[in-house]
Design a protein around this motif. Structure first.
Motif, PDB file in Angstrom:
ATOM      1  N   ILE A 137       0.898  -1.163   0.000  1.00 27.73           N
ATOM      2  CA  ILE A 137       0.000   0.000   0.000  1.00 27.73           C
ATOM      3  C   ILE A 137       0.931   1.205   0.000  1.00 27.73           C
ATOM      4  CG2 ILE A 137      -0.221  -0.081   2.545  1.00 27.73           C
ATOM      5  CD1 ILE A 137      -2.974   1.228   2.261  1.00 27.73           C
ATOM      6  N   SER A 138       0.640   2.183  -0.864  1.00 24.25           N
ATOM      7  CA  SER A 138       1.548   3.328  -1.004  1.00 24.25           C
ATOM      8  C   SER A 138       1.557   4.181   0.258  1.00 24.25           C
ATOM      9  CB  SER A 138       1.138   4.186  -2.203  1.00 24.25           C
ATOM     10  OG  SER A 138       1.208   3.436  -3.384  1.00 24.25           O
ATOM     11  N   GLN A 139       2.671   4.865   0.443  1.00 20.77           N
ATOM     12  CA  GLN A 139       2.851   5.799   1.559  1.00 20.77           C
ATOM     13  C   GLN A 139       1.809   6.932   1.433  1.00 20.77           C
ATOM     14  OE1 GLN A 139       6.426   7.846   0.748  1.00 20.77           O
ATOM     15  NE2 GLN A 139       6.469   8.962   2.681  1.00 20.77           N
ATOM     16  N   LEU A 160      -8.230   7.473 -14.148  1.00 22.52           N
ATOM     17  CA  LEU A 160      -7.831   6.064 -14.206  1.00 22.52           C
ATOM     18  C   LEU A 160      -6.627   5.854 -13.302  1.00 22.52           C
ATOM     19  CD1 LEU A 160      -7.939   3.235 -15.626  1.00 22.52           C
ATOM     20  CD2 LEU A 160      -6.386   4.194 -17.355  1.00 22.52           C
ATOM     21  N   GLU A 161      -6.683   4.787 -12.509  1.00 23.71           N
ATOM     22  CA  GLU A 161      -5.525   4.397 -11.703  1.00 23.71           C
ATOM     23  C   GLU A 161      -5.039   3.038 -12.206  1.00 23.71           C
ATOM     24  OE1 GLU A 161      -4.316   3.575  -7.044  1.00 23.71           O
ATOM     25  OE2 GLU A 161      -6.182   2.730  -7.792  1.00 23.71           O
ATOM     26  N   ILE A 162      -3.736   2.913 -12.399  1.00 25.06           N
ATOM     27  CA  ILE A 162      -3.145   1.623 -12.756  1.00 25.06           C
ATOM     28  C   ILE A 162      -2.486   1.074 -11.492  1.00 25.06           C
ATOM     29  CG2 ILE A 162      -1.567   0.392 -14.309  1.00 25.06           C
ATOM     30  CD1 ILE A 162      -3.848   2.111 -15.671  1.00 25.06           C
ATOM     31  N   GLY A 163      -2.944  -0.086 -11.032  1.00 28.37           N
ATOM     32  CA  GLY A 163      -2.386  -0.687  -9.821  1.00 28.37           C
ATOM     33  C   GLY A 163      -3.264  -0.427  -8.615  1.00 28.37           C
ATOM     34  N   THR A 164      -4.420  -1.098  -8.570  1.00 29.11           N
ATOM     35  CA  THR A 164      -5.363  -0.902  -7.456  1.00 29.11           C
ATOM     36  C   THR A 164      -4.758  -1.325  -6.130  1.00 29.11           C
ATOM     37  OG1 THR A 164      -7.063  -1.652  -9.025  1.00 29.11           O
ATOM     38  CG2 THR A 164      -7.751  -1.350  -6.739  1.00 29.11           C
ATOM     39  N   TYR A 168      -6.664   1.481  -1.577  1.00 30.34           N
ATOM     40  CA  TYR A 168      -6.653   2.719  -0.777  1.00 30.34           C
ATOM     41  C   TYR A 168      -6.657   3.981  -1.648  1.00 30.34           C
ATOM     42  CZ  TYR A 168      -5.110   6.511   2.207  1.00 30.34           C
ATOM     43  OH  TYR A 168      -5.025   7.729   2.840  1.00 30.34           O
ATOM     44  N   GLN A 169      -5.718   4.053  -2.577  1.00 28.25           N
ATOM     45  CA  GLN A 169      -5.633   5.273  -3.388  1.00 28.25           C
ATOM     46  C   GLN A 169      -6.896   5.456  -4.244  1.00 28.25           C
ATOM     47  OE1 GLN A 169      -2.170   5.766  -6.003  1.00 28.25           O
ATOM     48  NE2 GLN A 169      -2.407   7.943  -5.734  1.00 28.25           N
ATOM     49  N   ALA A 170      -7.457   4.338  -4.686  1.00 30.26           N
ATOM     50  CA  ALA A 170      -8.698   4.418  -5.470  1.00 30.26           C
ATOM     51  C   ALA A 170      -9.792   5.070  -4.621  1.00 30.26           C
ATOM     52  CB  ALA A 170      -9.116   3.023  -5.923  1.00 30.26           C
ATOM     53  N   ILE A 183      -7.404  -0.376 -12.235  1.00 29.04           N
ATOM     54  CA  ILE A 183      -7.086  -1.697 -12.800  1.00 29.04           C
ATOM     55  C   ILE A 183      -5.998  -2.371 -11.964  1.00 29.04           C
ATOM     56  CG2 ILE A 183      -6.426  -2.946 -14.895  1.00 29.04           C
ATOM     57  CD1 ILE A 183      -6.962  -0.453 -16.525  1.00 29.04           C
ATOM     58  N   GLU A 184      -6.177  -3.657 -11.707  1.00 30.42           N
ATOM     59  CA  GLU A 184      -5.164  -4.445 -10.992  1.00 30.42           C
ATOM     60  C   GLU A 184      -4.901  -5.732 -11.779  1.00 30.42           C
ATOM     61  OE1 GLU A 184      -3.079  -4.108  -8.226  1.00 30.42           O
ATOM     62  OE2 GLU A 184      -2.431  -6.047  -9.023  1.00 30.42           O
ATOM     63  N   ARG A 185      -3.621  -6.129 -11.867  1.00 31.97           N
ATOM     64  CA  ARG A 185      -3.262  -7.307 -12.658  1.00 31.97           C
ATOM     65  C   ARG A 185      -3.185  -8.589 -11.831  1.00 31.97           C
ATOM     66  NH1 ARG A 185       2.169  -8.809 -12.149  1.00 31.97           N
ATOM     67  NH2 ARG A 185       2.207  -9.839 -14.156  1.00 31.97           N
ATOM     68  N   ASP A 211      -4.635  -5.978 -17.372  1.00 30.64           N
ATOM     69  CA  ASP A 211      -3.311  -5.361 -17.536  1.00 30.64           C
ATOM     70  C   ASP A 211      -3.486  -3.864 -17.749  1.00 30.64           C
ATOM     71  OD1 ASP A 211      -0.839  -4.467 -18.199  1.00 30.64           O
ATOM     72  OD2 ASP A 211      -0.524  -5.834 -19.890  1.00 30.64           O
ATOM     73  N   GLY A 212      -3.115  -3.103 -16.735  1.00 34.09           N
ATOM     74  CA  GLY A 212      -3.286  -1.657 -16.793  1.00 34.09           C
ATOM     75  C   GLY A 212      -2.400  -0.978 -17.825  1.00 34.09           C
ATOM     76  N   MET A 213      -1.381  -1.692 -18.304  1.00 33.67           N
ATOM     77  CA  MET A 213      -0.526  -1.060 -19.317  1.00 33.67           C
ATOM     78  C   MET A 213      -1.316  -0.797 -20.600  1.00 33.67           C
ATOM     79  SD  MET A 213       2.986  -3.130 -18.551  1.00 33.67           S
ATOM     80  CE  MET A 213       4.088  -2.249 -19.609  1.00 33.67           C
ATOM     81  N   LEU A 283       6.008  -1.959 -12.537  1.00 27.48           N
ATOM     82  CA  LEU A 283       4.881  -2.118 -13.454  1.00 27.48           C
ATOM     83  C   LEU A 283       5.179  -3.359 -14.294  1.00 27.48           C
ATOM     84  CD1 LEU A 283       2.334  -0.549 -14.623  1.00 27.48           C
ATOM     85  CD2 LEU A 283       3.927   0.386 -16.321  1.00 27.48           C
ATOM     86  N   ARG A 284       4.259  -4.317 -14.327  1.00 27.28           N
ATOM     87  CA  ARG A 284       4.512  -5.559 -15.067  1.00 27.28           C
ATOM     88  C   ARG A 284       3.381  -5.810 -16.064  1.00 27.28           C
ATOM     89  NH1 ARG A 284       8.791  -7.658 -12.655  1.00 27.28           N
ATOM     90  NH2 ARG A 284       8.948  -7.744 -10.390  1.00 27.28           N
ATOM     91  N   PRO A 285       3.721  -6.440 -17.185  1.00 29.50           N
ATOM     92  CA  PRO A 285       2.667  -6.707 -18.182  1.00 29.50           C
ATOM     93  C   PRO A 285       1.865  -7.960 -17.835  1.00 29.50           C
ATOM     94  CG  PRO A 285       4.784  -7.450 -19.000  1.00 29.50           C
ATOM     95  CD  PRO A 285       5.039  -6.864 -17.634  1.00 29.50           C
TER      96      PRO A 285
HETATM   97  N1  SAH Z   1      -2.712   1.961  -5.457  1.00 27.85           N
HETATM   98  C1  SAH Z   1      -2.203   1.132  -4.400  1.00 27.85           C
HETATM   99  C2  SAH Z   1      -0.757   0.776  -4.621  1.00 27.85           C
HETATM  100  C3  SAH Z   1      -0.621  -0.644  -4.962  1.00 27.85           C
HETATM  101  S1  SAH Z   1       1.023  -1.167  -5.318  1.00 27.85           S
HETATM  102  C4  SAH Z   1      -2.454   1.799  -3.067  1.00 27.85           C
HETATM  103  O1  SAH Z   1      -3.454   2.452  -2.918  1.00 27.85           O
HETATM  104  O2  SAH Z   1      -1.684   1.654  -2.132  1.00 27.85           O
HETATM  105  C5  SAH Z   1       0.981  -1.206  -7.063  1.00 27.85           C
HETATM  106  C6  SAH Z   1       0.079  -2.217  -7.691  1.00 27.85           C
HETATM  107  O3  SAH Z   1       0.274  -2.135  -9.093  1.00 27.85           O
HETATM  108  C7  SAH Z   1       0.332  -3.677  -7.316  1.00 27.85           C
HETATM  109  O4  SAH Z   1      -0.817  -4.217  -6.739  1.00 27.85           O
HETATM  110  C8  SAH Z   1       0.657  -4.338  -8.658  1.00 27.85           C
HETATM  111  O5  SAH Z   1       0.159  -5.652  -8.785  1.00 27.85           O
HETATM  112  C9  SAH Z   1      -0.016  -3.405  -9.630  1.00 27.85           C
HETATM  113  N2  SAH Z   1       0.451  -3.461 -11.011  1.00 27.85           N
HETATM  114  C10 SAH Z   1       1.704  -3.571 -11.493  1.00 27.85           C
HETATM  115  N3  SAH Z   1       1.687  -3.631 -12.843  1.00 27.85           N
HETATM  116  C11 SAH Z   1       0.377  -3.532 -13.217  1.00 27.85           C
HETATM  117  C12 SAH Z   1      -0.295  -3.541 -14.468  1.00 27.85           C
HETATM  118  N4  SAH Z   1       0.350  -3.661 -15.630  1.00 27.85           N
HETATM  119  N5  SAH Z   1      -1.647  -3.426 -14.456  1.00 27.85           N
HETATM  120  C13 SAH Z   1      -2.349  -3.309 -13.309  1.00 27.85           C
HETATM  121  N6  SAH Z   1      -1.766  -3.318 -12.090  1.00 27.85           N
HETATM  122  C14 SAH Z   1      -0.417  -3.427 -12.045  1.00 27.85           C
END
Ligand code: SAH
Length: 288
Positions: A137-139, A160-164, A168-170, A183-185, A211-213, A283-285
């Protein structure tokens, strides 16, 4: 609602229980007897043992209430949690975040609900924390900073948020933007976020497993995009999904990372600024 938006894998009602709420206003409660209220009360009550000392604020009262009746104890625990959260927001502001809308959103969202019970004593410390699957969870400071940089004082419609992650941040975004897509992968994290968010009954947030990419071309353009994971570069697909004049904020780099803010200034033109150093998971695909 357009037809396209109805096709989301996760209908809004599955996160929110179908309630609607103006961004920035608390969810209404029909009667104290409703299931929703029960869920919310349960969340508040369970928040108490999940947020024990060491509380970061010296003013924060103890969470252990042995002499009060259960409802009084729950109320006092809630007040204690709110005091600790206010202290966290105060620290975020002292670190330089000024946007009142962002600070108010941070004060509203109960961060302890997004953290495993064993770690919830640290929920309001300004640190990233593990959420499983090698993710964090981000700082709080960086959450606030990124949203402030994306908003830049303007009004945010669709973001849009990439990485749910745990969501929390959402949740914070849902109080500063009209519509939020995240989006979460990693499937179990997508599910965790749904579970964490359900008691908050946030009506303007949609979660997607994928895939959020690739972004969400079916919903684009966005008035803002935030990446919560760091790539060596920002995927072109996301830049293409920004509305003209909109900003994307993302950590960029490998071992050494910086926050970048990219503004779309024309159909084929983007302007990039480098903000501060940061540290994010990669960030991963693809999906897992
Ligand atoms: N937004 C979060 C932070 C989560 S950490 C918060 O509120 O704290 C970052 C997240 O990004 C991880 O869960 C990871 O799985 C996700 N992530 C990495 N690459 C991604 C991608 N291509 N698509 C979607 N999510 C991705």
């Amino acid at each position: 609602m357009t037809e396209q938006r109805k096709t989301f894998p996760l209908p809004l009602s599955s996160v929110t229980g179908g309630a609607t709420r103006k961004p920035g206003t608390p969810a209404p409660v029909a009667t104290p007897q409703t299931a929703t209220q029960n869920a919310r009360t349960a969340a508040q009550v369970s928040a108490a043992p999940r947020a024990p000392s060491p509380a970061p604020s010296p003013r924060a009262p103890s969470y252990v209430q042995t002499t009060q009746s259960a409802p009084a104890a729950a109320r006092s625990d809630l007040a204690a949690t709110e005091a600790v959260r206010r202290a966290m927001v105060g620290r975020v502001a002292r670190q330089g975040v000024q946007d009142p809308k962002v600070l108010a959103a941070m004060e509203t969202v109960p961060r302890h609900l997004f953290i495993e019970p064993a770690m919830s004593g640290q929920a309001y410390v300004d640190a990233s924390l593990p959420i499983g699957h090698n993710q964090t969870i981000s700082q709080p400071y960086i959450v606030a900073r990124m949203i402030e940089a994306m908003r830049a004082g303007g009004t945010l419609g669709r973001v849009l948020e990439i990485g749910t992650g745990c969501g929390y941040q959402a949740a914070v975004l849902s109080f500063v933007a009209k519509e939020v897509y995240s989006i979460e992968r990693i499937k179990p994290l997508h599910e965790l976020a749904k579970t964490n968010l359900r008691p908050l009954r946030i009506s303007n947030l949609r979660l997607q497993y994928g895939d959020g990419m690739l972004g969400m071309p079916q919903v684009a353009p966005f008035d803002g995009i935030i990446l919560a994971a760091a790539g060596l570069e920002v995927p072109q697909a996301l830049l293409e999904q920004l509305a003209i004049g909109a900003r994307l904020v993302a950590p960029v780099g490998g071992q050494v990372q910086h926050l970048h803010r990219i503004t779309r200034i024309g159909k084929t033109e983007w302007a990039s600024e480098t903000l501060e150093a940061c540290h994010f998971v990669p960030l991963r695909p693809g999906t897992v």
